[in-house]
Design a protein around this motif. Structure first.
Motif, short mmCIF file in Angstrom:
data_model
loop_
_atom_site.label_atom_id
_atom_site.label_comp_id
_atom_site.label_asym_id
_atom_site.label_seq_id
_atom_site.Cartn_x
_atom_site.Cartn_y
_atom_site.Cartn_z
N ARG A 99 0.65 -1.08 0.13
CA ARG A 99 -0.06 -0.15 0.21
C ARG A 99 0.92 1.22 -0.27
NH1 ARG A 99 -2.72 -0.68 5.24
NH2 ARG A 99 -1.00 -0.98 6.08
N PRO A 100 0.55 2.25 -1.19
CA PRO A 100 0.91 3.68 -0.53
C PRO A 100 1.23 4.23 1.03
CG PRO A 100 -0.27 3.84 -2.47
CD PRO A 100 -0.52 2.26 -1.09
N ALA A 101 2.72 4.67 1.06
CA ALA A 101 2.53 5.32 2.51
C ALA A 101 1.01 6.13 2.37
CB ALA A 101 3.85 6.08 2.77
N SER A 102 1.04 6.96 2.23
CA SER A 102 -0.23 8.58 2.20
C SER A 102 -1.54 6.97 2.76
CB SER A 102 -1.20 9.03 1.32
OG SER A 102 -0.59 8.03 0.00
N LEU A 103 -1.99 5.93 1.83
CA LEU A 103 -2.65 5.09 2.43
C LEU A 103 -2.85 4.48 3.71
CD1 LEU A 103 -5.63 3.68 1.76
CD2 LEU A 103 -4.06 2.19 0.24
N ARG A 104 -1.50 3.84 3.81
CA ARG A 104 -1.60 3.56 5.19
C ARG A 104 -1.44 4.67 5.95
NH1 ARG A 104 3.68 2.27 2.18
NH2 ARG A 104 4.39 3.02 4.22
N ARG A 105 -0.84 5.63 6.27
CA ARG A 105 -1.15 7.02 6.97
C ARG A 105 -2.58 6.81 7.37
NH1 ARG A 105 3.51 8.97 4.63
NH2 ARG A 105 2.19 10.34 3.08
N ARG A 106 -3.91 7.65 6.50
CA ARG A 106 -5.25 7.93 6.27
C ARG A 106 -5.90 6.53 7.10
NH1 ARG A 106 -3.85 8.43 1.18
NH2 ARG A 106 -5.44 7.53 0.04
N MET A 107 -5.12 5.40 7.18
CA MET A 107 -5.67 3.63 7.57
C MET A 107 -5.16 4.01 8.55
SD MET A 107 -5.52 1.06 4.67
CE MET A 107 -6.75 -0.09 4.81
N ALA A 108 -4.41 4.38 10.00
CA ALA A 108 -3.85 4.11 10.48
C ALA A 108 -4.93 5.30 11.60
CB ALA A 108 -2.31 4.08 10.73
N ALA A 109 -5.04 6.43 10.41
CA ALA A 109 -5.34 7.38 11.41
C ALA A 109 -6.66 7.24 11.47
CB ALA A 109 -5.02 8.43 10.69
N ALA A 110 -7.41 6.83 10.90
CA ALA A 110 -8.80 6.19 10.76
C ALA A 110 -8.94 5.42 12.38
CB ALA A 110 -9.72 5.68 9.45
N ALA A 111 -8.28 3.82 11.94
CA ALA A 111 -8.21 3.14 12.70
C ALA A 111 -8.00 3.92 14.50
CB ALA A 111 -7.09 2.22 13.01
N GLY A 112 -7.46 4.41 14.62
CA GLY A 112 -6.76 4.95 16.17
C GLY A 112 -8.23 6.13 15.75
N THR A 113 -8.87 6.93 15.01
CA THR A 113 -10.57 7.47 15.22
C THR A 113 -11.21 6.56 15.24
OG1 THR A 113 -9.57 9.60 14.14
CG2 THR A 113 -12.06 8.81 14.62
N ALA A 114 -11.75 5.09 15.33
CA ALA A 114 -12.77 4.76 15.49
C ALA A 114 -12.24 4.09 17.23
CB ALA A 114 -13.05 3.34 14.30
N GLY A 115 -10.66 4.01 16.87
CA GLY A 115 -10.98 2.83 18.62
C GLY A 115 -11.18 4.03 19.50
N THR A 116 -9.78 5.20 19.66
CA THR A 116 -10.75 5.95 20.57
C THR A 116 -12.72 6.70 21.02
OG1 THR A 116 -10.37 7.80 19.25
CG2 THR A 116 -8.75 6.93 20.79
N ALA A 117 -12.89 6.51 19.55
CA ALA A 117 -14.72 7.39 19.68
C ALA A 117 -15.05 5.80 20.52
CB ALA A 117 -14.59 6.78 18.09
N GLY A 118 -15.11 4.94 20.43
CA GLY A 118 -16.06 4.02 20.99
C GLY A 118 -15.29 4.06 23.07
N THR A 119 -14.19 4.11 23.40
CA THR A 119 -14.13 4.55 24.24
C THR A 119 -14.22 5.31 25.12
OG1 THR A 119 -11.93 5.08 24.13
CG2 THR A 119 -11.52 2.63 24.77
N ALA A 120 -15.02 6.90 24.25
CA ALA A 120 -14.82 7.83 25.11
C ALA A 120 -16.56 7.96 24.92
CB ALA A 120 -14.83 8.90 23.75
N ALA A 121 -17.35 7.37 24.37
CA ALA A 121 -19.01 7.10 24.15
C ALA A 121 -19.08 6.28 25.66
CB ALA A 121 -19.39 6.37 23.05
N HIS A 122 -18.26 5.53 26.23
CA HIS A 122 -18.21 4.81 27.69
C HIS A 122 -17.82 5.55 28.55
CE1 HIS A 122 -18.69 0.97 24.12
NE2 HIS A 122 -20.09 1.60 25.07
#
Length: 92
Positions: free
Chosen positions: A68-91
């Motif tokens: 995967r291109p580096a820019s795609l890896r960075r976007r996917m990592a950022a999205a995974a980080g956002t998704a992971g923190t969104a769930g914990t913040a709601a609880h």
């Protein structure tokens, strides 16, 4: 002709590739081969390895484990980080 030449009968005959290649990498961390004696194309940088085509391809296989291109890896990592923190913040 690159790796094949026409023989006298009009067919093709395999020839040995004696060129020296270098491994190049772009800003997206994608790898390729380039002839060692030629100026690098815009946007590509020498990785540091030079050798036969087979040696360079083997080295690229070791280096380029995520295609995967580096820019795609960075976007996917950022999205995974956002998704992971969104769930914990709601609880919280």
């Amino acid at each position: 002709m690159s790796e094949q030449q026409l023989d006298t009968a009009g067919g093709t005959a395999e020839t040995a590739d004696t060129a020296v290649y270098r491994i190049v990498r772009n800003d997206e961390e994608q790898y390729s081969l380039w002839w060692a004696g030629r100026e690098l194309p815009a946007g590509w940088h020498a990785e540091g390895t030079e050798g036969t085509r087979e040696e360079c391809l083997a080295r690229i296989t070791e280096l380029w484990t995520d295609l995967r291109p580096a820019s795609l890896r960075r976007r996917m990592a950022a999205a995974a980080g956002t998704a992971g923190t969104a769930g914990t913040a709601a609880h919280a």
